[in-house]
Design an enzyme around this catalytic site. Structure first.
Site, PDB file in Angstrom:
ATOM      1  N   GLU A 247       0.888  -1.176   0.000  1.00  0.00           N
ATOM      2  CA  GLU A 247       0.000   0.000   0.000  1.00  0.00           C
ATOM      3  C   GLU A 247       0.914   1.211   0.000  1.00  0.00           C
ATOM      4  O   GLU A 247       1.453   1.589   1.044  1.00  0.00           O
ATOM      5  CB  GLU A 247      -0.870  -0.001   1.266  1.00  0.00           C
ATOM      6  CG  GLU A 247      -1.852  -1.137   1.348  1.00  0.00           C
ATOM      7  CD  GLU A 247      -3.039  -0.953   0.418  1.00  0.00           C
ATOM      8  OE1 GLU A 247      -3.137   0.091  -0.252  1.00  0.00           O
ATOM      9  OE2 GLU A 247      -3.860  -1.880   0.359  1.00  0.00           O
ATOM     10  N   LEU A 248       1.119   1.816  -1.164  1.00  0.00           N
ATOM     11  CA  LEU A 248       2.162   2.838  -1.280  1.00  0.00           C
ATOM     12  C   LEU A 248       1.572   4.240  -1.489  1.00  0.00           C
ATOM     13  O   LEU A 248       0.405   4.471  -1.223  1.00  0.00           O
ATOM     14  CB  LEU A 248       3.121   2.433  -2.393  1.00  0.00           C
ATOM     15  CG  LEU A 248       3.684   1.004  -2.230  1.00  0.00           C
ATOM     16  CD1 LEU A 248       4.602   0.637  -3.373  1.00  0.00           C
ATOM     17  CD2 LEU A 248       4.379   0.815  -0.884  1.00  0.00           C
ATOM     18  N   CYS A 281      -2.328   9.163   2.333  1.00  0.00           N
ATOM     19  CA  CYS A 281      -1.951   8.604   1.023  1.00  0.00           C
ATOM     20  C   CYS A 281      -3.010   8.907  -0.041  1.00  0.00           C
ATOM     21  O   CYS A 281      -2.686   9.111  -1.202  1.00  0.00           O
ATOM     22  CB  CYS A 281      -1.734   7.103   1.146  1.00  0.00           C
ATOM     23  SG  CYS A 281      -3.141   6.270   1.915  1.00  0.00           S
TER      24      CYS A 281
HETATM   25  P1  NAD Z   1       8.366   5.466   4.446  1.00  0.00           P
HETATM   26  O1  NAD Z   1       8.251   4.454   3.365  1.00  0.00           O
HETATM   27  O2  NAD Z   1       9.634   6.198   4.569  1.00  0.00           O
HETATM   28  O3  NAD Z   1       8.074   4.777   5.846  1.00  0.00           O
HETATM   29  C1  NAD Z   1       6.923   4.029   6.084  1.00  0.00           C
HETATM   30  C2  NAD Z   1       7.191   3.108   7.262  1.00  0.00           C
HETATM   31  O4  NAD Z   1       8.113   2.122   6.867  1.00  0.00           O
HETATM   32  C3  NAD Z   1       7.840   3.850   8.434  1.00  0.00           C
HETATM   33  O5  NAD Z   1       7.331   3.361   9.632  1.00  0.00           O
HETATM   34  C4  NAD Z   1       9.309   3.514   8.282  1.00  0.00           C
HETATM   35  O6  NAD Z   1       9.983   3.537   9.502  1.00  0.00           O
HETATM   36  C5  NAD Z   1       9.207   2.109   7.739  1.00  0.00           C
HETATM   37  N1  NAD Z   1      10.393   1.667   7.019  1.00  0.00           N
HETATM   38  C6  NAD Z   1      11.385   2.419   6.485  1.00  0.00           C
HETATM   39  N2  NAD Z   1      12.323   1.609   5.950  1.00  0.00           N
HETATM   40  C7  NAD Z   1      11.901   0.334   6.141  1.00  0.00           C
HETATM   41  C8  NAD Z   1      12.427  -0.937   5.815  1.00  0.00           C
HETATM   42  N3  NAD Z   1      13.582  -1.072   5.194  1.00  0.00           N
HETATM   43  N4  NAD Z   1      11.727  -2.021   6.163  1.00  0.00           N
HETATM   44  C9  NAD Z   1      10.554  -1.922   6.802  1.00  0.00           C
HETATM   45  N5  NAD Z   1       9.995  -0.747   7.144  1.00  0.00           N
HETATM   46  C10 NAD Z   1      10.663   0.379   6.810  1.00  0.00           C
HETATM   47  O7  NAD Z   1       7.146   6.449   4.288  1.00  0.00           O
HETATM   48  P2  NAD Z   1       6.733   7.683   5.204  1.00  0.00           P
HETATM   49  O8  NAD Z   1       7.196   8.904   4.541  1.00  0.00           O
HETATM   50  O9  NAD Z   1       7.057   7.469   6.625  1.00  0.00           O
HETATM   51  O10 NAD Z   1       5.162   7.525   5.079  1.00  0.00           O
HETATM   52  C11 NAD Z   1       4.443   8.168   4.140  1.00  0.00           C
HETATM   53  C12 NAD Z   1       4.224   7.308   2.911  1.00  0.00           C
HETATM   54  O11 NAD Z   1       3.320   6.258   3.222  1.00  0.00           O
HETATM   55  C13 NAD Z   1       3.572   8.102   1.816  1.00  0.00           C
HETATM   56  O12 NAD Z   1       4.143   7.757   0.586  1.00  0.00           O
HETATM   57  C14 NAD Z   1       2.126   7.653   1.884  1.00  0.00           C
HETATM   58  O13 NAD Z   1       1.401   7.837   0.713  1.00  0.00           O
HETATM   59  C15 NAD Z   1       2.299   6.230   2.240  1.00  0.00           C
HETATM   60  N6  NAD Z   1       1.045   5.689   2.786  1.00  0.00           N
HETATM   61  C16 NAD Z   1       0.336   4.811   2.027  1.00  0.00           C
HETATM   62  C17 NAD Z   1      -0.879   4.333   2.488  1.00  0.00           C
HETATM   63  C18 NAD Z   1      -1.697   3.358   1.688  1.00  0.00           C
HETATM   64  O14 NAD Z   1      -2.572   2.719   2.266  1.00  0.00           O
HETATM   65  N7  NAD Z   1      -1.486   3.230   0.399  1.00  0.00           N
HETATM   66  C19 NAD Z   1      -1.356   4.736   3.730  1.00  0.00           C
HETATM   67  C20 NAD Z   1      -0.593   5.633   4.476  1.00  0.00           C
HETATM   68  C21 NAD Z   1       0.611   6.096   3.992  1.00  0.00           C
END
Ligand code: NAD
Length: 476
Positions: A247-248, A281
């Site tokens: 879910e990105l 998101c």
């Molecule tokens: P991010 O990808 O940097 O981090 C997301 C989460 O993943 C954080 O908790 C981070 O600590 C963790 N993470 C980082 N590296 C990791 C790894 N190697 N392995 C496992 N986990 C890891 O994103 P962000 O900036 O913190 O969050 C915002 C993003 O999330 C935006 O792109 C947003 O659109 C997306 N998002 C998507 C949805 C959806 O349902 N599609 C919902 C909410 C947020």
């Protein structure tokens, strides 16, 4: 609040005693220290989940359903506490945090039902002495990583279907905001989920993620976060062939047709945009407005943005809270700087708020006529930025809407059924809202296309990603 890890039903510290600070984005004050999970903790959590899996998978679906229903009631009974943790850790207004908890309760309730509805199929054999059974079985141990913007709901969207399907799980909520997910883990324990079925690790992701991704006992991962991290996890999953749900990010377009009332459309749009300071998101971001109502819409949108009250989410009067951290604030500033350089018009906002002593506040911002090559038109702003551009006819609007690599949510505002159908059909998105900015609910599927990921959460197929198909050829 007191933070802990939740491994094999026990609330523990990190095996080496390591901790990190959790900060309040509204004033940068320290809310507490949480355990920084070690590789050893991670292996223990995976082992606990692997040990618990056969028993949980064999638990009859009616019992799993009853436990999940009790979990929903437990979460509801602690909703004030969970909502407070969400607001203090993530900065969102309390009313929105309460809404997140309500959605979480509904999700557990929905998945409690779905636990009893994993129907198999019988395909007729080629003779009376054969029968083909199609059965669905839980995939095994699941690992989940989620973002901080809906710290409880996003994690529950993984836990609830996994448990309903009969899987066990190791979760790592966002390091910024683990409090609510930890309370949910307690609720699950109190509802009767056996020890080891749900495990929660806290802390920075690197070590946890590497251990999880390398471990063949973990059969599936589900990730909610950015596209670059999603890609990295998909690559890492290849080595042990784990199933993957991603879910990105999103960069949602909103097509505003000429038949709408501009003031109504602007009000709906601004409410959708500035929810959770745009850190959603599915946040509506690129507003494509028919040229005939463009000026009235922009004027009304700016008035809505300027009427918002910024502040600490714990205050009832607050409409919009701070951004999550300095990194987010700087990322937003960088996008605005680039847009300015490319001659976009900043109709309002475009700067940090100077009204607060600490905290990561950014003014609600409206940008008009940003060129297509401005970074903010292509990169997810994940902040309080509305981009308003014009279109000439439906085809032009759809073409502009589809012009990014994202494909999560998209929206249409119109009073015409014909326009609604035509636009929704043309939009490259996993979710389309017509005259509504509600993109997800327990009973509907949520997820993206293109670079916004794959797999769906919620809806009638909520458990699909957590089930494997088994074919049994019965010959008598
Ligand atoms: P991010 O990808 O940097 O981090 C997301 C989460 O993943 C954080 O908790 C981070 O600590 C963790 N993470 C980082 N590296 C990791 C790894 N190697 N392995 C496992 N986990 C890891 O994103 P962000 O900036 O913190 O969050 C915002 C993003 O999330 C935006 O792109 C947003 O659109 C997306 N998002 C998507 C949805 C959806 O349902 N599609 C919902 C909410 C947020």
């Amino acid at each position: 609040m007191t933070y802990f890890q939740f491994i094999a039903g026990a609330e523990t510290a990190a095996s080496d005693g390591g901790t990190y600070d959790i900060l309040n984005p509204a004033d940068t004050g320290r809310l507490g220290t949480a355990p920084q999970a070690t590789r050893k903790d991670t292996r223990q959590a995976i082992a606990a989940a692997a040990d618990a899996f056969p028993g949980w998978a064999a638990t009859d679906p009616w019992k799993r359903s009853a436990i999940l229903r009790r979990a929903a009631a437990e979460v509801a009974s602690r909703s004030a506490e969970i909502a407070t943790a969400i607001t203090r850790e993530s900065g969102k207004p309390l009313a929105q945090a309460r809404g997140e908890v309500t959605q979480t309760v509904e999700l557990f309730d929905w998945c409690a039902d779905e636990a009893r509805r994993v129907y198999g199929r019988i395909v007729p054999g080629r003779s009376a002495a054969t029968q083909h059974q199609i059965l669905y079985e839980p995939v095994g141990v699941v690992a989940a990583f989620t973002a901080w913007n809906f710290p409880v709901l996003l994690m529950s969207r993984k836990i609830a279907p996994a448990l309903a399907a009969g899987c066990s799980i190791v979760c790592r909520p966002a390091d910024e905001a683990p409090g609510g997910a930890l309370i949910v883990a307690q609720c699950l324990r109190d509802a009767g989920v056996p020890r080891g079925v749900v495990n929660v690790l806290t802390g920075l992701p690197q070590d946890i993620s590497e251990e999880v991704m390398a471990d063949p006992r973990v059969r599936k991962i589900s990730f909610t976060g950015s596209i670059p991290v999603g890609r990295m996890l998909a690559r890492a999953a290849a080595d042990t062939l784990k199933r993957v749900t991603l879910e990105l990010g999103g960069h949602a377009p909103v097509i505003v047709h000429e038949d709408v009332d501009a003031a109504w459309a602007a009000r709906q749009s601004a409410t959708g945009k500035f929810r959770n300071a745009g850190q959603v998101c599915a946040s509506p971001t690129r507003f494509l407005v028919h040229e005939s109502c463009f000026d009235a819409y922009v004027q009304a949108f700016v008035a809505e943005a300027e009427g918002l009250t910024l502040g600490d989410g714990m205050n009832d009067a607050t409409d919009m809270g701070p951004l999550i951290n300095m990194k987010r604030l700087q990322a937003v500033e960088e996008l605005i700087r680039d847009a300015r350089e490319r001659s976009a018009t900043i109709a309002t906002g475009g700067r940090r708020s100077t009204r607060f002593q600490g905290g990561y506040y950014y003014e609600p911002t409206v940008i008009v006529d940003a060129p297509e090559d401005a970074r903010v038109m292509q990169e997810e702003p994940f902040g309080p930025i509305a981009l308003i551009n014009r279109f000439t006819d439906v085809e032009d609007g759809i073409r502009r809407a589809n012009q990014t690599e994202f494909g999560l949510a998209a929206y249409v505002l119109t009073g015409s059924l014909e326009r609604a159908q035509r636009t929704a059909a043309g939009l490259e998105a996993g979710v389309v809202g017509v005259n509504s900015f509600v993109a997800s609910a327990a009973e509907t599927p949520f997820g993206g296309v293109k670079q916004s990921g794959y797999g769906r959460e919620g809806g009638p197929g909520a458990l699909d990603d957590y089930l494997s198909t088994k074919y049994v050829n019965l010959s008598f």
